[in-house]
Write an enzyme that holds these catalytic residues in place. Structure first.
Site, PDB file in Angstrom:
ATOM      1  CG  ASP A   1     -21.199  14.958  30.757  1.00 48.36           C
ATOM      2  OD1 ASP A   1     -20.925  13.908  30.146  1.00 48.36           O
ATOM      3  OD2 ASP A   1     -22.317  15.510  30.711  1.00 48.36           O
TER       4      ASP A   1
ATOM      5  CE  LYS B   1     -26.490  14.866  30.002  1.00 50.94           C
ATOM      6  NZ  LYS B   1     -25.273  15.533  29.500  1.00 50.94           N
TER       7      LYS B   1
HETATM    8  P1  NDP Z   1     -26.955  23.222  27.076  1.00 52.99           P
HETATM    9  O1  NDP Z   1     -28.119  23.431  26.197  1.00 52.99           O
HETATM   10  O2  NDP Z   1     -27.140  22.909  28.506  1.00 52.99           O
HETATM   11  O3  NDP Z   1     -25.983  24.521  27.004  1.00 52.99           O
HETATM   12  C1  NDP Z   1     -25.675  25.119  25.767  1.00 52.99           C
HETATM   13  C2  NDP Z   1     -24.726  26.283  26.002  1.00 52.99           C
HETATM   14  O4  NDP Z   1     -24.348  26.797  24.720  1.00 52.99           O
HETATM   15  C3  NDP Z   1     -25.337  27.450  26.782  1.00 52.99           C
HETATM   16  O5  NDP Z   1     -24.347  28.068  27.551  1.00 52.99           O
HETATM   17  C4  NDP Z   1     -25.813  28.363  25.662  1.00 52.99           C
HETATM   18  O6  NDP Z   1     -25.889  29.725  26.059  1.00 52.99           O
HETATM   19  C5  NDP Z   1     -24.687  28.203  24.674  1.00 52.99           C
HETATM   20  N1  NDP Z   1     -25.078  28.523  23.297  1.00 52.99           N
HETATM   21  C6  NDP Z   1     -25.827  27.786  22.455  1.00 52.99           C
HETATM   22  N2  NDP Z   1     -25.951  28.406  21.273  1.00 52.99           N
HETATM   23  C7  NDP Z   1     -25.264  29.578  21.357  1.00 52.99           C
HETATM   24  C8  NDP Z   1     -25.005  30.658  20.475  1.00 52.99           C
HETATM   25  N3  NDP Z   1     -25.471  30.659  19.228  1.00 52.99           N
HETATM   26  N4  NDP Z   1     -24.236  31.691  20.897  1.00 52.99           N
HETATM   27  C9  NDP Z   1     -23.723  31.692  22.167  1.00 52.99           C
HETATM   28  N5  NDP Z   1     -23.935  30.700  23.059  1.00 52.99           N
HETATM   29  C10 NDP Z   1     -24.694  29.666  22.670  1.00 52.99           C
HETATM   30  O7  NDP Z   1     -26.107  22.055  26.359  1.00 52.99           O
HETATM   31  P2  NDP Z   1     -25.024  21.087  27.025  1.00 52.99           P
HETATM   32  O8  NDP Z   1     -24.161  21.881  27.935  1.00 52.99           O
HETATM   33  O9  NDP Z   1     -25.688  19.880  27.520  1.00 52.99           O
HETATM   34  O10 NDP Z   1     -24.192  20.648  25.729  1.00 52.99           O
HETATM   35  C11 NDP Z   1     -23.275  21.559  25.134  1.00 52.99           C
HETATM   36  C12 NDP Z   1     -22.443  20.796  24.122  1.00 52.99           C
HETATM   37  O11 NDP Z   1     -21.623  19.834  24.815  1.00 52.99           O
HETATM   38  C13 NDP Z   1     -23.265  19.993  23.108  1.00 52.99           C
HETATM   39  O12 NDP Z   1     -22.682  20.173  21.856  1.00 52.99           O
HETATM   40  C14 NDP Z   1     -23.074  18.553  23.570  1.00 52.99           C
HETATM   41  O13 NDP Z   1     -23.160  17.639  22.516  1.00 52.99           O
HETATM   42  C15 NDP Z   1     -21.655  18.610  24.127  1.00 52.99           C
HETATM   43  N6  NDP Z   1     -21.354  17.551  25.076  1.00 52.99           N
HETATM   44  C16 NDP Z   1     -20.262  16.766  24.821  1.00 52.99           C
HETATM   45  C17 NDP Z   1     -19.936  15.763  25.684  1.00 52.99           C
HETATM   46  C18 NDP Z   1     -18.745  14.907  25.385  1.00 52.99           C
HETATM   47  O14 NDP Z   1     -18.571  13.909  26.083  1.00 52.99           O
HETATM   48  N7  NDP Z   1     -17.902  15.255  24.434  1.00 52.99           N
HETATM   49  C19 NDP Z   1     -20.711  15.474  26.893  1.00 52.99           C
HETATM   50  C20 NDP Z   1     -21.819  16.400  27.096  1.00 52.99           C
HETATM   51  C21 NDP Z   1     -22.131  17.383  26.191  1.00 52.99           C
HETATM   52  P3  NDP Z   1     -27.197  30.349  26.782  1.00 52.99           P
HETATM   53  O15 NDP Z   1     -27.084  29.998  28.234  1.00 52.99           O
HETATM   54  O16 NDP Z   1     -27.092  31.787  26.512  1.00 52.99           O
HETATM   55  O17 NDP Z   1     -28.391  29.704  26.121  1.00 52.99           O
END
Ligand code: NDP
Length: 286
Positions: free
Chosen positions: A108, A73
């Protein structure tokens, strides 16, 4: 005289690594049955080292466009000729071919907004929003909510750097007022929050029992609580539902982001119900 047969097919697809479990194709295939010119919707594994060649392939195969998922992306940006709002989000999930130009879009956040406004009937204008997370989905959602008139956004994130980056982006590029809240321990949802969004990957399969660490007793019945995880419910939404909050799951976001992409590729309104039904069936909700 009978018209000459036209067997020409135009392709769309989704590329990522890994891509085998990506559900996008299910709904795009269902949608393209209503538009005969799309001949095939393919789910294509593309390794990071092959991304440049794959983008050349989009041109060479005269594809209408392609959806991108992890890890392409952001990496795709140098391979595009132009970007729309993707430049603001900093990530592209949909590439559209316009002649020989490749244009990057991000659907998105717009998909989230469509599910919130059309399906749940919630208008974000003037509202106070809390977004858990600052990754790709959170950035897209926060920016679209801000552009749609949300008054205040609080970005709650584990990594301070990612959270502050998003807050700076919102304050410098949108009319909304944003602030950062460090996420350590159980987060209490502030009084005055109208819309709460879990935009983290917590709860994503296979970890479907996980939920964000929050003081769930601080959720009230006046709130709208949303999850990006495209499942019928999640432990996070269940907690909110128990407290009388209106809940919005991530399926609508998934469908509408695809529907917006379909329109960008074909110029036609997407058959949203057909896409919903296809995904609902695929997720075993029918
Ligand atoms: P990224 O990896 O870019 O971001 C993940 C985020 O989650 C970060 O802010 C990360 O924090 C946080 N995170 C992950 N694990 C933890 C934890 N254990 N405790 C606290 N914070 C946590 O992923 P995306 O943004 O691309 O995707 C996020 C979700 O959105 C996924 O589940 C994806 O499937 C879903 N999604 C759904 C869509 C839909 O159409 N319904 C479209 C796109 C995505 P940190 O910055 O601290 O690492």
């Amino acid at each position: 005289m009978a018209e000459a047969p036209n067997y020409r097919a135009e392709l769309v697809g989704v590329s990522g690594h890994p891509v085998s479990e990506n559900p996008t194709v299910v709904m795009q295939e269902a949608a393209s049955l209503s538009w005969a010119s799309i001949g095939a919707t393919s789910r294509v594994e593309v390794l990071p080292a092959d991304l440049a060649a794959a983008m050349k392939g989009v041109r060479a195969f005269n594809m209408r466009g392609v959806n991108l998922t992890i890890p392409h992306k952001v990496a795709v940006l140098p391979h595009l000729d132009d970007k729309s709002d993707a430049a603001l989000m900093g990530a592209v999930n949909t590439v559209v071919r316009a002649g020989d130009r490749l244009v990057g879009e991000n659907t998105d956040g717009k998909g989230f907004l469509a599910a919130l406004t059309r399906d749940a009937g919630v208008d974000p204008r003037g509202r106070g929003v809390v977004v858990l997370g600052a990754g790709g989905a959170a950035r897209a959602i926060a920016v679209e909510l801000a552009l749609a008139g949300a008054a205040r956004l609080t970005i709650v994130n584990r990594s301070v750097e990612h959270g502050r980056e998003l807050v700076d982006l919102l304050n410098s590029r949108t009319p909304a007022k944003a602030e950062f809240a460090a996420w350590s321990g159980s987060y209490a949802i502030p009084v005055g929050t109208d819309i709460l969004v879990n935009a983290t990957s917590i709860g994503l399969a296979p970890n479907v029992e996980d939920k964000p660490e929050a003081a769930y007793e601080s959720i009230t019945s006046g709130m709208v609580v949303c999850d990006v995880i495209p499942a019928p419910t999640t432990p996070f939404l269940a907690e909110a539902g128990r407290r009388g909050a209106k809940t919005v799951d991530g399926l609508g976001m998934l469908v509408y982001q695809g529907a917006i992409g379909f329109k960008l590729w074909t110029g036609l309104d997407a058959p949203v119900k057909v896409m919903y039904d296809a995904l609902t069936k695929a997720f075993g909700r029918a």
